[in-house]
Design a protein around this motif. Structure first.
Motif, short mmCIF file in Angstrom:
data_model
loop_
_atom_site.label_atom_id
_atom_site.label_comp_id
_atom_site.label_asym_id
_atom_site.label_seq_id
_atom_site.Cartn_x
_atom_site.Cartn_y
_atom_site.Cartn_z
N LEU A 170 0.82 -1.21 0.00
CA LEU A 170 0.00 0.00 0.00
C LEU A 170 0.86 1.26 0.00
O LEU A 170 0.41 2.33 -0.42
N SER A 171 2.11 1.14 0.44
CA SER A 171 2.99 2.30 0.53
C SER A 171 3.71 2.60 -0.79
O SER A 171 4.40 3.61 -0.90
N LEU A 172 3.58 1.73 -1.78
CA LEU A 172 4.30 1.91 -3.03
C LEU A 172 3.73 3.08 -3.84
O LEU A 172 2.53 3.36 -3.81
N THR A 173 4.61 3.74 -4.56
CA THR A 173 4.18 4.84 -5.44
C THR A 173 3.51 4.24 -6.68
O THR A 173 3.61 3.04 -6.96
N ASP A 174 2.84 5.10 -7.45
CA ASP A 174 2.19 4.64 -8.69
C ASP A 174 3.22 4.05 -9.64
O ASP A 174 2.95 3.04 -10.32
N GLU A 175 4.40 4.66 -9.68
CA GLU A 175 5.45 4.15 -10.57
C GLU A 175 5.92 2.78 -10.12
O GLU A 175 6.13 1.87 -10.94
N GLU A 176 6.10 2.62 -8.81
CA GLU A 176 6.53 1.32 -8.30
C GLU A 176 5.47 0.25 -8.55
O GLU A 176 5.79 -0.88 -8.91
N ARG A 177 4.22 0.62 -8.39
CA ARG A 177 3.14 -0.35 -8.65
C ARG A 177 3.14 -0.77 -10.11
O ARG A 177 2.88 -1.94 -10.43
N ALA A 178 3.42 0.16 -10.99
CA ALA A 178 3.42 -0.15 -12.42
C ALA A 178 4.50 -1.17 -12.79
O ALA A 178 4.33 -1.95 -13.73
N HIS A 179 5.60 -1.17 -12.04
CA HIS A 179 6.68 -2.11 -12.30
C HIS A 179 6.46 -3.46 -11.62
O HIS A 179 7.22 -4.41 -11.85
N GLY A 180 5.45 -3.56 -10.78
CA GLY A 180 5.15 -4.82 -10.12
C GLY A 180 6.02 -5.09 -8.91
O GLY A 180 6.89 -4.28 -8.55
N VAL A 181 5.77 -6.21 -8.27
CA VAL A 181 6.52 -6.60 -7.07
C VAL A 181 7.04 -8.02 -7.25
O VAL A 181 6.51 -8.80 -8.05
#
Length: 414
Positions: A69-80
């Protein structure tokens, strides 16, 4: 072990409260159940915090969701990406699905099929890599570097710790008079969060709570680390409690545990197996070996408390085949199942005599092995191995004494 008041490394109570508000969107408030069996052992009321009944079958989803939930939009776009052989994999996979984030989970070759299938069912892409976990972890970190996917650590992260701390707040809501909380330790994420939550909340309430950690004696990294004053690596030996078989403390976790945890004890696989059987029979709970570490420590007499105690059952994800083996193992430890070896003269009627005496003691014969072949056998002698179900140690000794009284020398086969 003293408990300094320093909280510099721990998440604040406010951070844990915020995590609870967020975690409520995905995790359920798990029940807390009284255990008369554990209470009788300890001499005070004991309750089990049933995180084995959590979504995904373990507490890990709390920390994973808080982190994602703490990830930025850019980080979310790159996946986990994550590396795990079990509960962390499922927690990350479910949290990612709920937040619409692509998740790639690296799991070791040979991972238990139920864990593999569950992780895939939550929508993650699973990559099987490495015959030992260190290689799996290295592959996941290499994938993160190559693709930009955010690596989600299983325990050494402030937000993961804060998510785990939500369990501590629930315990205080559900059992406000708690005086001791017993928590399993692997890398230290769960106990770091729980200790941070209960210590800070108790301080506000003017109430003192002890936190006791439990490690497997097959991977007990915290005791030597605390003695050394810094994290050290210890050998990890095979254990049924693979979920807490971590050879080195997390860096952040170590600092929190050093400051906030009152005592750490270890349990053997045999003690964990006994606890699993007790939880099944008495509490009607299926608990995985790592999740049974806290009840095992109480059952083994390794936890001392002056009042109400809560033991966290951290997970319930266990392969049915392993559960079958552990039940058998646990029954042996409880002296409720035993294989007895008796040397007999090789003449008719001996098997009948033994069977009648065992049956006469109200023990149930499960299996019989009768052989003339074995190293060290006397000529004209045979070995009888008879597997029996008994009611416990006293009943087993009664069966053995009955055979001794008629001239045999029964031996327990381990």
């Amino acid at each position: 072990m003293t408990t300094p008041t320093g909280l510099a490394a721990a998440p604040s109570l406010q951070e844990i409260e915020r995590a609870r508000a967020n975690v409520s969107q995905i995790a359920k408030i798990t029940p807390i159940e009284r255990s008369k069996a554990l209470g009788a052992e300890l001499g005070h009321e004991v309750f089990i915090k049933c995180e084995n009944l959590q979504r995904t079958g373990a507490y890990k989803v709390r920390g994973a969701y808080t982190k994602l939930l703490s990830l930025t939009d850019e980080e979310r776009a790159h996946g986990v990406v994550a590396a795990s052989a079990g509960n962390h994999a499922q927690g990350v996979a479910m949290a990612a699905r709920e937040l619409g984030i692509k998740a790639t989970i690296f799991m070791p070759i040979g991972v238990a099929l139920p864990k593999l299938q569950a992780t895939r069912r939550y929508g993650a892409e699973v990559v099987l890599e490495g015959d030992i976990f260190d290689r799996t972890l290295a592959a996941a970190k290499a994938f993160s570097a190559e693709t930009g996917a955010t690596f989600i650590p299983p325990y050494d992260d402030p937000r993961v710790i804060a998510g785990a701390g939500t369990i501590g707040l629930e315990i205080l809501d559900q059992q406000p008079d708690v005086e001791t909380v017993v928590v399993p330790i692997g890398g230290g994420g769960l106990i770091s969060g729980v200790a941070a939550a209960v210590k800070q909340k108790a301080q506000l309430l003017g109430h003192r709570i002890r936190v006791v950690g439990v490690q497997s004696d097959r991977a007990s990294s915290y005791l030597p680390s605390l003695e050394a004053g810094h994290p050290v690596t210890v050998p990890v030996h095979p254990s049924i409690a693979d979920g807490i078989a971590v050879g080195r403390p997390g860096t952040l976790n170590f600092e929190i545990i050093r400051d906030l945890v009152d005592e750490i004890v270890t349990v053997r696989d045999e003690e964990i197996a006994r606890a699993i059987v007790l939880m099944l029979e008495r509490a009607k709970l299926v608990v995985e070996p790592a999740g049974a570490a806290a009840p095992a420590a109480i059952l083994a007499g390794k936890v001392h408390s002056a009042g109400t105690t809560v033991a966290i059952a951290s997970g319930g994800n266990i392969d049915p085949l392993l559960l079958q083996q552990i039940i058998q193992y646990g029954l042996v430890e409880l002296s409720r199942y035993a294989t007895i070896s008796v040397m007999l003269p090789d003449r008719p009627g001996q098997l009948q005599i033994i069977s009648e005496h065992v049956a006469g003691q109200d023990a149930n014969v499960v299996e019989v092995l009768h052989t003339r072949h074995g190293k060290g056998f006397d000529i004209g002698a045979v070995e009888l191995q008879i597997s029996v179900e008994t009611k416990g140690e006293e009943h087993l000794q009664q069966v053995l004494n009955s055979l001794r009284e008629i001239g045999y020398d029964p031996q327990i086969v381990r």
